[in-house]
Scaffold this active site. Structure first.
Site, mmCIF file in Angstrom:
data_model
loop_
_atom_site.group_PDB
_atom_site.id
_atom_site.type_symbol
_atom_site.label_atom_id
_atom_site.label_comp_id
_atom_site.label_asym_id
_atom_site.label_seq_id
_atom_site.Cartn_x
_atom_site.Cartn_y
_atom_site.Cartn_z
ATOM 1 N N CYS A 90 33.296 38.306 42.994
ATOM 2 C CA CYS A 90 33.889 39.057 44.098
ATOM 3 C C CYS A 90 33.070 38.893 45.387
ATOM 4 C CB CYS A 90 34.097 40.504 43.689
ATOM 5 S SG CYS A 90 35.404 41.284 44.641
ATOM 6 N N HIS A 181 36.351 41.061 38.532
ATOM 7 C CA HIS A 181 35.148 41.719 38.002
ATOM 8 C C HIS A 181 35.115 41.706 36.474
ATOM 9 C CE1 HIS A 181 33.716 43.696 41.780
ATOM 10 N NE2 HIS A 181 34.978 43.504 42.118
ATOM 11 N N GLU A 183 32.732 42.199 34.602
ATOM 12 C CA GLU A 183 31.796 43.234 34.111
ATOM 13 C C GLU A 183 32.484 44.594 33.967
ATOM 14 O OE1 GLU A 183 32.004 42.149 37.125
ATOM 15 O OE2 GLU A 183 31.686 43.799 38.530
HETATM 16 N N1 GLN Z 1 35.793 42.950 49.852
HETATM 17 C C1 GLN Z 1 34.433 42.718 49.509
HETATM 18 C C2 GLN Z 1 33.827 41.636 50.379
HETATM 19 O O1 GLN Z 1 34.513 40.844 50.919
HETATM 20 C C3 GLN Z 1 34.287 42.331 48.050
HETATM 21 C C4 GLN Z 1 34.725 43.468 47.164
HETATM 22 C C5 GLN Z 1 34.106 43.467 45.820
HETATM 23 O O2 GLN Z 1 33.071 42.825 45.567
HETATM 24 N N2 GLN Z 1 34.674 44.242 44.940
HETATM 25 O O3 GLN Z 1 32.663 41.576 50.514
#
Ligand code: GLN
Length: 201
Positions: A90, A181, A183
């Protein structure tokens, strides 16, 4: 032989989790369950002796800014360019990309890819989706929370999963990225994949 000259004992391999902000504890637990020693990385020195590094979800601008201040942006780059395996989830996927089509922010630039942040909408648009993943026999449930996607990737990057045209998992020789995610699920297959295929543990 004196104690100082003794060969280091073969203990469990150590895998780091960048612990400046975001989802750290969940990765710590899963790594422990898989028999590796988790190391919370807060400073450049913590990178030494690691067999891999997870850059977790969180807020990529906040994580990037803290990494600049602590020297970890350069530290992680040098870990990676010496062959150290890295997995970005992410926000970690945002940081791993070489370019963003959003406002300028600190990036690690480990992977030849163009990233779109918050590519599926904002917090209200968090969702789960079963994904077909290259090399996995069964679909993997991706938990997406303000997730990014790769719009395009360059040579050396293998796409592992997509939603339509949006690339949500990919890998290079010593790097893995997931927009979702793993995790936050009970499914450890991505952690196993990282340890086995990317870290060679
Ligand atoms: N929207 C976040 C970003 O761009 C990432 C969100 C997340 O890690 N759950 O940094």
């Amino acid at each position: 032989m004196t104690a100082r000259e003794k060969e280091p004992e073969e203990g469990p391999k150590k895998v780091g989790i960048l612990a400046v902000q975001g989802d750290v504890e969940e990765h710590v637990q899963i790594l422990r369950d898989l028999g590796v020693e988790p190391v919370e990385v807060r400073a450049v020195e913590d990178l030494s002796g690691l067999s891999g590094l997870i850059v977790p979800g969180g807020e990529s601008t906040a994580i990037g800014n803290i990494m600049v201040e602590s020297g970890l942006l350069d530290g992680v780059r040098s870990f990676f360019y010496k062959g150290g395996p890295v997995w970005g989830t992410c926000a970690g996927m945002v940081l791993a990309a070489s370019a963003t089509n959003g406002p300028r922010q600190p990036m690690l630039g480990l992977m030849n890819a163009l990233v779109t942040r918050n590519g599926f909408g904002r917090q209200v648009h968090s969702f789960e989706q079963d994904l077909e993943v290259e090399g996995f026999d069964e679909p993997f449930t991706g938990v997406f929370i303000r997730s990014p996607f790769f719009e395009d990737v360059g040579p050396g990057v293998e796409v592992l999963s997509t939603i339509g045209e949006k690339i949500v998992a990919a890998r290079g020789e010593n790097i893995l990225v997931t927009a979702f995610h793993p995790e936050l699920t009970d499914d450890k297959r991505f952690h196993e994949y990282f340890l086995r295929e990317v870290c060679d543990i």
